[in-house]
Enzyme design. Structure first.
Site, PDB file in Angstrom:
ATOM      1  N   LYS A 234     107.774  12.135  -3.406  1.00 18.33           N
ATOM      2  CA  LYS A 234     107.459  11.153  -1.794  1.00 18.33           C
ATOM      3  C   LYS A 234     108.736  11.659  -0.868  1.00 18.33           C
ATOM      4  O   LYS A 234     109.939  12.063  -1.942  1.00 18.33           O
ATOM      5  CB  LYS A 234     107.273   9.649  -1.949  1.00 18.33           C
TER       6      LYS A 234
ATOM      7  N   ARG B   7     101.953   6.359 -10.979  1.00 14.25           N
ATOM      8  CA  ARG B   7     101.471   7.135 -11.252  1.00 14.25           C
ATOM      9  C   ARG B   7     102.205   8.539 -10.140  1.00 14.25           C
ATOM     10  O   ARG B   7     103.226   8.478  -9.668  1.00 14.25           O
ATOM     11  CB  ARG B   7     100.670   6.780  -9.701  1.00 14.25           C
TER      12      ARG B   7
END
Length: 286
Positions: A234, A268
């Site tokens: 991210k 995740r």
């Protein structure tokens, strides 16, 4: 030195029973990501075809994924929504074929649409991963109750299209915590009991907000549910280290390790192989 904390006793003994398997959370579990989209920020549509998506999912299971998360709509910043029909076209064949190959696979459907969740559950999925925290579609709780599914309640500020348009918080930890508390209570009141909470790293947060949430991640276990976190590749990593998505593996491993030490119990991730190593090593410490 990291300020690690031992899990609360009730969290150490927490377990969720699904049709395919039972998950216990004394040791972190791994959710492997399969994006069946043409515009994913992380893999650029590499798994957009059914065959490629299924092969990738099976590879993630072999590498140690406890859950496979199937998504048919990109939620990267600025992305546009897709129709129910298109999301179904992308995801349902993948779910069917994974189950055909691995009957014991535990599958999560990454969606904010109740009809997509329903059809995914009809075809073998057992968890709904809703980035809206059950707020975009009022029927989502009904579907989760009807199927006795697991549900991931995530915090988002705005929508994927607008969430990074100058987000602000007075106290990001408190505001995210309060949202997760309200939504998890609503789910519980509707007999949805297999609840997972996710503070939503990167979803309507500034870089400093994301780091603050990671720093205080152990606070969220007082909600009484497993805490899931998604950090993989991210922008918190890319913007901090000035790296493109394909250069963020080391940063991902570092932040996932810190999150495990901060009481995250579901990670995740795109790279299940590396995350499996984190979990195996951490098991000797936690």
């Amino acid at each position: 030195m990291f300020n690690t904390r031992i899990l609360l006793p009730e969290m150490q003994n927490l377990k969720y029973t699904f049709k395919k398997k039972q998950l216990t959370f004394n040791i972190p579990k791994i959710m492997g990501i399969v994006n069946v989209t043409p515009d994913s920020f992380s893999d650029g549509g590499k798994y957009f075809s059914v065959d490629n998506a299924v092969s990738h999912a099976l590879k993630l299971i072999d590498e140690g994924a406890d859950i496979i998360d199937i998504g048919g709509e990109s939620t990267r910043p600025g992305s546009d929504p897709v129709s129910v029909e298109e999301e179904l076209r992308r995801t349902i064949p993948v779910i069917k074929n994974i189950i055909k190959e691995r009957k014991d696979a535990l599958i999560s459907i990454d969606t904010t649409k109740s009809e997509v969740a329903k059809q995914a559950l009809d075809n073998g999925a057992e968890i709904i991963n809703d980035i809206s925290g059950l707020t975009f579609d009022e029927k989502m709780i009904e579907i989760a109750e009807e199927y006795d599914s697991g549900v991931v309640i995530m915090h988002i500020k705005g929508s994927p299209k607008t969430m990074q348009d100058d987000p602000h918080y007075k106290d990001v930890v408190k505001e995210v915590y309060d949202f997760l508390l309200v939504q998890s209570n609503k789910a519980k009141e509707n007999d949805v009991l297999k609840i997972i909470v996710d503070p939503g790293i990167g979803f309507g947060k500034r870089i400093e907000d994301n780091f603050c949430l990671i720093k205080n991640l152990d606070y969220f276990q007082s909600l009484g549910y497993p805490v899931m976190i998604g950090l993989s590749k991210k922008s918190i990593i890319g913007k901090t280290l000035n790296l493109d998505p394909d250069q963020r593996e080391i940063g991902t491993v570092i932040l996932e390790t810190i999150s495990v030490l901060k009481s995250a119990r579901i990670i995740r991730t795109h790279n299940v192989k590396y995350c499996s190593q984190i979990v195996k090593l951490a098991a000797h410490i936690l």
